[in-house]
Design a protein around this motif. Structure first.
Motif, mmCIF file in Angstrom:
data_model
loop_
_atom_site.group_PDB
_atom_site.id
_atom_site.type_symbol
_atom_site.label_atom_id
_atom_site.label_comp_id
_atom_site.label_asym_id
_atom_site.label_seq_id
_atom_site.Cartn_x
_atom_site.Cartn_y
_atom_site.Cartn_z
ATOM 1 N N THR A 175 -99.957 16.837 -75.547
ATOM 2 C CA THR A 175 -100.514 15.609 -74.987
ATOM 3 C C THR A 175 -101.621 15.066 -75.912
ATOM 4 O OG1 THR A 175 -101.458 14.662 -72.990
ATOM 5 C CG2 THR A 175 -102.227 16.845 -73.556
ATOM 6 N N LYS A 179 -97.595 10.368 -79.282
ATOM 7 C CA LYS A 179 -96.152 10.135 -79.080
ATOM 8 C C LYS A 179 -95.908 8.708 -78.560
ATOM 9 C CE LYS A 179 -95.794 13.621 -76.233
ATOM 10 N NZ LYS A 179 -97.199 14.037 -76.278
ATOM 11 N N THR A 180 -96.650 8.352 -77.513
ATOM 12 C CA THR A 180 -96.449 7.009 -76.947
ATOM 13 C C THR A 180 -96.880 5.950 -77.955
ATOM 14 O OG1 THR A 180 -96.901 7.961 -74.780
ATOM 15 C CG2 THR A 180 -96.933 5.575 -74.913
ATOM 16 N N SER A 354 -101.944 9.724 -69.683
ATOM 17 C CA SER A 354 -100.957 10.684 -70.183
ATOM 18 C C SER A 354 -99.599 10.448 -69.529
ATOM 19 C CB SER A 354 -101.443 12.100 -69.861
ATOM 20 O OG SER A 354 -100.495 13.036 -70.271
ATOM 21 N N SER A 355 -98.533 10.462 -70.337
ATOM 22 C CA SER A 355 -97.179 10.288 -69.794
ATOM 23 C C SER A 355 -96.803 11.552 -69.038
ATOM 24 C CB SER A 355 -96.184 10.058 -70.927
ATOM 25 O OG SER A 355 -96.655 9.072 -71.794
#
Ligand SMILES: Nc1ncnc2c1ncn2[C@@H]1O[C@H](COP(=O)(O)OP(=O)(O)OP(=O)(O)O)[C@@H](O)[C@H]1O
Length: 728
Positions: A175, A179-180, A354-355
């Protein structure tokens, strides 16, 4: 070499060369990709793709080597992206970029540890070297880092998509590692991620070549007649276009064939707590509320979708997922934005947004070949008119320690557990695929563990790959079994993630990128899928002219022929089955009819018999009752005739006695067994009710009691008449 060598140097392995040269070439021409690499003499792809002994024998008969199937193997591509420091944070461990393709990482030597502890730590965490397809590092957030990253990693696959090939790109990392940011980007100018850029390039390249036919994708790679859901209805709850954040547009174009007309379809699904949800089809207020009490209260719960298997291609797709035709960059980005709004995010200690789910955005390009008739068929007998290719871009949720979530209880704990479970399952699948390849002798030379026989036949049993253990791997299965290229983007954040967690990510990527994916010829999946489409519109997927060389491959031809033969046998078997089923049904109906007639006749006879019985018994009962009433009437009308009592009783006896015994004087006629005229067959089925001896005895006793009572009554009367002479 197109593949990556993200292999830990701690393994006693001879590395295959990196592809720095290829990367430099690509910097000049982003679309120019190195040819698929032959990994050693033998090829990847697990035993699933290994030719059977009979196939090999048949190949030998055909005078064909089995080698061609091997050389189409590609290793998974793996790119490393190192996040820049945001607030001037120091690195938590040593991560040095040695070259465009290599990094070395080691923990910082920490003061204050004992000699033994530091020795153990040194053993466990010796500097490790990892090789990737390309390493991207920017020391500070820069405007051009996103476009460079896109051009290197994704643009070639966008070009492939427009030429009919499939690909899967996924980001992997802990995290807060970016990535996003990599997939979606930022709202600032020049910060768009690879997904919006891919959309830009697709529309830039196909401008003026839109397909207007009412044909839509179906399943994984099939097509069917139909139109898209109206896009406005999906966006009705979203913000208006004016409110949307500014999206800058990547101006890149890739050359496409003008022999085709193109339509672009998008879908957006998330894997949340091992369930699949459509991010484009969400009731207002349902996002973030799933699995919660509020969810139930508002009734805004979203319906999870199910995975379905596509028989023709053997792959899985999400049943009921909305696939929307988008006609412009703006429409596609509005949908993307809408999906993002619906995605599950939550603030954790590590990342304020956070996804909490894995999101999969799929772009399908449906191509219509204008120079081909609907009736034109390829060697498999399928139309060459339409084809569908797809690109799935996946933003995985972060692998993380549960302790990093803000409130490690309840829903957050469950989310973290499911995220880690699915990522672990992904790792297991890749690991088993790699081991299978090693056993089969299909791997990078350094990994080869066993000698081979002449045709690359596996010498040890292959393990089953547990794709079905998690929804994520089930979704990826078709790519891992050869439906398209697989690209892994590894995100590392040495500024806020510890050494251990980062080392896990690096180890995962080192293992994953060694997995060989045998990418099937581009025409094959569409050919398989098109069988279903053929049934619905009589036209299907075309085998692209660029894949002619693959069609000429005798091994592929032989497999297609064998496939067709097997299909015919299955069809013949099914026809026989249907015939047998029909015969069974006819026989069953005949038997039922005969039985019905027989039973109806028997029932009618029995009904007549019992009606007759009933009538007779009622008559006899009436007569019996009349006699009894008469008797009482006579007795009660002659109370004074004591002398007559004897005669009365004898009259009574005479009247009511039946032949056969004095105890049967008052036997009810109902009880008497009677001869019957019931036909034999119906008597078999329904025995007339004949009173049992016990019952008869009881009734006789009752009748006898009546007699006694009557006698007592008579005696009483006689007594009375004797004792009352004065009344005479
Ligand atoms: N290459 C980069 N350049 C600049 N900023 C970055 C970069 N990578 C990440 N960031 C920033 O770091 C923060 C965290 O990134 P992001 O949300 O993408 O992480 P993540 O890995 O998706 O986390 P999670 O798994 O929790 O969703 C964001 O504020 C993002 O803007």
């Amino acid at each position: 070499m197109s593949h990556v060598q993200a292999r830990s140097e701690r393994r006693p392995a001879a590395r295959t060369p990196g592809r720095a040269g290829a990367s430099l070439q690509k910097a000049e021409s982003p679309l120019k990709r190195p040819a698929p690499a032959a990994v050693g003499a033998r090829v990847p792809m697990s035993a699933l793709r290994t030719p059977s002994a009979s196939s090999v024998a048949r190949l030998a008969e055909l005078g064909v080597s089995s080698e061609p199937i091997h050389v189409r193997a590609l290793l998974t591509q793996a790119y490393l992206r190192i996040r820049p420091p945001i607030d001037g944070q120091p690195k938590l461990f040593a991560l040095d970029v040695l070259s465009d393709t290599e990094v070395v990482m080691a923990p910082h030597a920490s003061a204050g540890t004992t000699v033994r502890a530091s020795r153990l730590r040194a053993q466990a965490a010796a500097p490790s070297k990892y090789t990737f397809s390309r390493v991207f590092q920017s020391l500070e957030p820069s405007a051009d880092s996103q476009s460079t990253f896109f051009a290197e990693t994704t643009l070639p696959h966008v070009a492939d998509l427009l030429h009919g090939k499939n690909s899967l790109l996924f980001t992997y990392g802990v995290t807060n590692s970016g990535k996003t940011y990599t997939v979606q980007g930022d709202q600032q100018a020049g910060q768009a991620g690879l997904l919006p850029r891919a959309i830009d390039v697709i529309f830039n390249s196909t401008a003026g070549l839109e397909c207007t036919k009412a044909i839509r994708p179906m399943g994984l790679t099939g097509v069917q007649p139909g139109v898209s859901d109206p896009i406005r209805s999906l966006l009705r709850d979203s913000r208006t276009r004016a409110d949307l954040p500014h999206f800058d547009i990547d101006p890149t174009r890739v050359p496409v064939s003008d022999e085709f007309r193109y339509s672009v379809w998008v879908s957006y699904v998330e894997v949340y707590n091992e369930k699949l949800y459509d991010l484009l089809d969400t009731p207002p207020g349902a996002s973030l509320l799933r699995d919660s009490r509020a969810d139930m209260d508002t009734g805004a719960a979203r319906r999870p979708l199910l995975l379905k298997s596509e028989v023709e291609s053997g792959g899985k797709y999400v049943g009921g997922l909305k696939e929307v035709k988008v006609n412009s960059i703006a429409e596609a980005k509005e949908l993307l934005h809408r999906g993002q709004e619906n995605r599950s995010v939550f603030g954790t200690m590590a990342n304020h947004a956070s996804s909490r789910s894995h999101s999969v955005f799929t772009i399908k390009v449906l191509r219509e070949h204008t120079h081909v008739d609907v009736d034109e068929r390829d060697i498999a007998g399928l139309s060459r008119k339409y084809s569908v290719s797809r690109m799935s871009i996946v933003d995985l949720a972060g692998s993380e320690r549960v302790a990093n979530t803000e409130v490690p209880t309840g829903p957050r704990l469950k989310e973290a557990g499911n995220i880690n479970k699915s990522l672990m399952c992904l790792g297991q699948c890749l690991e088993i695929m790699r081991k299978n390849q090693i056993r089969a002798g299909i791997c990078a030379p350094a990994e080869r563990a066993e000698p081979q026989d002449g045709v690359g036949k596996p010498r040890r049993r292959q393990s089953i790959i547990p794709f079905r253990h998690s929804k994520l791997t089930e979704l990826f299965q078709s790519f891992f079994t050869g439906d398209g290229a697989v690209v892994m983007i590894v995100n590392i954040n040495p500024y806020s993630t510890g050494f251990e967690e980062s080392a896990n990510v690096m180890r995962f990527s080192a293992m994953a990128k060694d997995v060989g994916i045998h990418v099937a010829p581009s025409a094959s999946p569409t050919k398989r899928a098109s069988v279903r489409a053929k049934a619905s519109i009589g036209s299907v997927v075309e085998a692209e002219s660029s894949s002619d060389d693959e069609e000429d491959d005798p091994f592929v031809t032989m497999l297609l022929e064998e496939n067709e033969r097997l299909r015919q046998r299955v069809r013949a078997g099914l026809t026989q089955c249907e015939r047998a089923e029909n015969m069974c049904m006819v026989i069953e109906k005949t038997v039922r009819d005969e039985m019905a007639v027989h039973l109806e006749g028997a029932l009618r006879k029995m009904q007549a018999y019992y009606e007759e019985q009933l009538r007779t018994e009622m008559d006899e009962n009436d007569a019996f009752l009349d006699r009894k009433i008469d008797l009482f009437a006579r007795l009660s009308s002659k109370p004074d005739a004591a002398a007559d009592n004897e005669s009365s009783s004898s009259v009574c006896s005479d009247e009511i006695a039946v032949p056969g015994g004095d105890s049967a004087v008052f036997d009810s006629p109902v009880l008497a067994p009677r001869s019957t005229n019931v036909p034999d067959d119906s008597q078999d089925l329904f025995e007339p009710t004949v009173p049992s001896p016990t019952k008869t005895r009881k009734l006789r006793k009752k009748a006898a009691w009546n007699t006694e009572e009557i006698e007592a009554h008579l005696a009483e009367n006689a007594e009375d008449s004797r004792s009352q002479p004065a009344f005479r």
